[in-house]
Design an enzyme around this catalytic site. Structure first.
Site, PDB file in Angstrom:
ATOM      1  N   SER A 218      30.342 -32.121 -22.611  1.00  0.00           N
ATOM      2  CA  SER A 218      29.304 -31.184 -22.201  1.00  0.00           C
ATOM      3  C   SER A 218      29.745 -29.755 -22.471  1.00  0.00           C
ATOM      4  O   SER A 218      30.796 -29.536 -23.062  1.00  0.00           O
ATOM      5  CB  SER A 218      28.977 -31.379 -20.711  1.00  0.00           C
ATOM      6  OG  SER A 218      27.803 -30.687 -20.370  1.00  0.00           O
ATOM      7  N   ASN A 219      28.930 -28.799 -22.075  1.00  0.00           N
ATOM      8  CA  ASN A 219      29.243 -27.375 -22.224  1.00  0.00           C
ATOM      9  C   ASN A 219      29.224 -26.735 -20.848  1.00  0.00           C
ATOM     10  O   ASN A 219      28.539 -27.216 -19.950  1.00  0.00           O
ATOM     11  CB  ASN A 219      28.163 -26.691 -23.062  1.00  0.00           C
ATOM     12  CG  ASN A 219      28.384 -26.851 -24.536  1.00  0.00           C
ATOM     13  OD1 ASN A 219      29.490 -27.081 -24.987  1.00  0.00           O
ATOM     14  ND2 ASN A 219      27.313 -26.734 -25.283  1.00  0.00           N
ATOM     15  N   ARG A 220      29.891 -25.595 -20.739  1.00  0.00           N
ATOM     16  CA  ARG A 220      29.823 -24.850 -19.485  1.00  0.00           C
ATOM     17  C   ARG A 220      28.482 -24.136 -19.434  1.00  0.00           C
ATOM     18  O   ARG A 220      28.147 -23.378 -20.333  1.00  0.00           O
ATOM     19  CB  ARG A 220      30.945 -23.830 -19.431  1.00  0.00           C
ATOM     20  CG  ARG A 220      32.282 -24.461 -19.180  1.00  0.00           C
ATOM     21  CD  ARG A 220      33.380 -23.436 -19.238  1.00  0.00           C
ATOM     22  NE  ARG A 220      33.281 -22.473 -18.160  1.00  0.00           N
ATOM     23  CZ  ARG A 220      34.196 -21.531 -17.941  1.00  0.00           C
ATOM     24  NH1 ARG A 220      35.246 -21.439 -18.727  1.00  0.00           N
ATOM     25  NH2 ARG A 220      34.055 -20.692 -16.936  1.00  0.00           N
TER      26      ARG A 220
END
Ligand code: C5P
Length: 236
Positions: A45-47
């Site tokens: 995922s991404n922040r």
């Protein structure tokens, strides 16, 4: 002493009446991260806190727009009176955007979409160091660029706003994205240690074909209104 009902009513009327600058406009907002399963317990995922996109959705609704918020998983509450579509993966987000975009006047792509996803999500928990399906050898494939896919379908009366979170060469990268993704404007900001992610304040640069316009740092709620003001300028 509390103000009289009359004074309160006057205040509410004034505040709400002058803010309905988006009445009748249909606004699409993507927000939050996408999550791409590796196996039932792990993901890529991404922040992204979702704060910017949620603030934009809330501000657009407050200004009278009809808002669809397409969101990856975040831990902040959804704005009220907004059509919320919950998704997990980039492919799901793309599908939801394809459905919502044709009727949108303004689309703002603030989601932090995962660039890659595992080629195959395992149906069982992968083991460390196991010979087959080793956790150390996850094959990745590229996700579609949602903004570029939708940008390519932009009609003459639609406005597309992209975002760019960069650690370096903020303006040059934003200018390249503007063209590549066929956006009307890119909202660019510097990210890194203590900047942008999960914070309540942010400063951005609006980059379009003609100019670069930098804002001071301000609360994300205020910034949402500034972003919407900019987006409205491109409406024909
Ligand atoms: O290329 P980059 O990820 O930096 O571009 C950021 C912009 O593109 C953001 O508006 C983001 O929401 C959008 N994007 C997208 N789909 C992707 C990657 C980025 O919509 N797969």
């Amino acid at each position: 002493k509390l103000p009289s009902e009359d004074v309160l009513l006057q205040y509410i009327l004034k505040e709400t009446a002058c803010e309905k600058t988006m009445k009748g406009k249909r606004v699409l907002v993507t927000a939050g991260p996408t999550v791409e399963a590796i196996d039932p317990v792990r993901y890529i995922s991404n922040r992204s806190s979702g704060k910017t996109g949620y603030a934009i959705a809330r501000a657009a609704r407050r200004r009278g727009a009809d808002v669809t918020l397409i969101t990856g998983p975040v831990s902040i509450p959804a704005p009220s009176d907004v059509h919320v579509v919950h998704v997990n993966t980039a492919l799901e987000m793309l599908q939801a955007c394809e459905e919502a975009f044709p009727s949108a006047d303004i689309a703002l792509f603030s989601a932090a979409v995962a660039d890659m996803r595992p080629a195959h999500a395992a149906d069982h928990k992968l083991k460390k160091g196991a010979a087959d399906a080793d956790l150390g050898t996850i094959t990745l494939v590229e996700n579609p660029d949602i903004l570029a896919t939708i940008g390519a379908k932009k009609g003459p009366h639609q406005v597309v706003v992209g975002f760019a979170a960069e650690t370096d060469n903020v303006i040059a990268n934003a200018q390249a994205k503007l063209v590549k993704k066929n956006a009307d404007v890119i909202v660019a900001n510097r990210v890194g240690e203590g900047l942008a992610f999960g914070t309540d304040d942010n400063a951005v640069c609006f980059v379009d074909a003609d100019e670069i316009d930098e804002t001071p740092s301000m609360p994300k709620d205020k910034l949402a209104d500034v972003i919407l003001d900019h987006a409205l300028e491109y409406l024909r």
